[in-house]
Design a protein around this motif. Sequence first.
Motif, short mmCIF file in Angstrom:
data_model
loop_
_atom_site.label_atom_id
_atom_site.label_comp_id
_atom_site.label_asym_id
_atom_site.label_seq_id
_atom_site.Cartn_x
_atom_site.Cartn_y
_atom_site.Cartn_z
N VAL A 135 -71.52 -15.79 -11.47
CA VAL A 135 -70.22 -17.14 -11.83
C VAL A 135 -70.91 -17.04 -13.09
O VAL A 135 -72.57 -18.05 -13.03
CB VAL A 135 -70.35 -18.15 -10.88
N GLU A 185 -74.46 -12.70 -1.88
CA GLU A 185 -75.68 -13.35 -3.25
C GLU A 185 -74.32 -14.02 -3.92
O GLU A 185 -74.04 -13.27 -5.04
CB GLU A 185 -76.85 -12.21 -3.60
N PHE A 186 -74.48 -15.49 -3.82
CA PHE A 186 -74.13 -16.48 -5.88
C PHE A 186 -74.93 -16.04 -6.80
O PHE A 186 -76.45 -16.83 -6.54
CB PHE A 186 -73.32 -17.54 -5.27
N LEU A 199 -63.81 -19.07 -5.17
CA LEU A 199 -65.26 -18.51 -4.55
C LEU A 199 -64.43 -17.92 -2.88
O LEU A 199 -65.41 -17.07 -2.87
CB LEU A 199 -65.94 -19.73 -5.32
N ARG A 207 -72.54 -20.96 -1.43
CA ARG A 207 -73.82 -20.19 -1.03
C ARG A 207 -73.48 -20.48 0.75
O ARG A 207 -74.08 -19.03 1.82
CB ARG A 207 -74.78 -20.77 -1.59
N SER A 263 -81.26 -11.30 -10.12
CA SER A 263 -80.50 -11.25 -8.75
C SER A 263 -81.54 -10.42 -7.89
O SER A 263 -82.28 -10.07 -8.15
CB SER A 263 -79.14 -10.31 -9.14
N ARG A 323 -72.09 -8.91 -4.07
CA ARG A 323 -72.37 -9.89 -4.70
C ARG A 323 -71.05 -10.78 -5.74
O ARG A 323 -70.62 -9.86 -6.34
CB ARG A 323 -73.90 -9.53 -5.77
N VAL A 324 -71.49 -11.80 -6.35
CA VAL A 324 -70.93 -12.36 -7.37
C VAL A 324 -71.76 -13.39 -8.28
O VAL A 324 -72.60 -14.55 -7.91
CB VAL A 324 -69.66 -13.81 -6.30
N VAL A 362 -71.55 -24.01 -6.67
CA VAL A 362 -71.95 -22.63 -6.19
C VAL A 362 -72.89 -22.75 -5.36
O VAL A 362 -72.83 -22.06 -4.25
CB VAL A 362 -72.58 -21.53 -7.60
N ALA A 403 -65.47 -14.42 -2.31
CA ALA A 403 -66.61 -14.02 -1.21
C ALA A 403 -65.90 -13.37 0.31
O ALA A 403 -66.68 -12.68 0.95
CB ALA A 403 -67.43 -14.66 -1.12
#
Length: 269
Positions: free
Chosen positions: A212, A241-242, A198, A234, A136, A209-210, A230, A202
């Motif tokens: 997945v 942040e994904f 999602l 974004r 991340s 932050r996600v 994803v 989000a």
Amino acid sequence: MIATDQAKRTRFQPDALLLIGHGTRDPQGTEQFFELTQLLRQRVLPIDVEGCLLEFQHPTIDEGWNALASRGAQSICVAPLLLFAAGHARSDIPQAIRQCAQQTPGVVYHHSGPLSRCPQVVELLLQRVRSALQGSVSGPGADVGEQDALVMVGRGSYDKCATTDMKILSEIVAHQSGFTNRAVGFYAMAEPRLPSVLDRVASNPAIRRVVVQPHLLFQGRLYDAIANLVDEARSRHPDVEFVLGSYLGPCNEVADAIAYRAFRKAKLA
């Protein structure tokens, strides 16, 4: 007599294992299946192991069964490399195996269950989530907090038991990972679908932050499709942040999960 028969059933120990993968048109996914087969073979010696595929490719189930029988197998564990029990585990594979067994009188077999929530799978998912967090931009090893969410993603199934199993697994992984914000989505055939999940997660102003985490065995078109979804999320939520986790892959944990299901409660069919 019943007690004696039951004792024989519980003492049944296979001398061979037939690993049945779903099959994929993705060359890398196919290669990874056979990598796992080889890894499993090394971990369960002296039990003979043969890998075969339900769809798309060779060796077929019939070919895999006959390969074991030709090498002298007398008691075969049929191990479906499936995450959950649905149509393939309940119908397609048992039907194919019954046809194989008719061709080789004297060879007995039993079916092991899908991987489901066995401990090795749970631990591997926890590792995948931790690895995703390490990558991340919020910082390597950043602690999970109130601004983080975990979205587990399943392929999806029309079988309600399979989807329920996925939801329970997701709760276990989220809880053990320390996520208070959690959700589960499916790529197809079940609700809720991943894009809507999602967006919902989000859209929470507290989430920054996600993570997945796809619950898939190998590389393939499905993993790539989830990655594309994803990426689209974004673009819709640039302030979030994904982080996309990896599939399970051909590794010791998956091999050990197969062995755990195959030999923990072996029963003769």
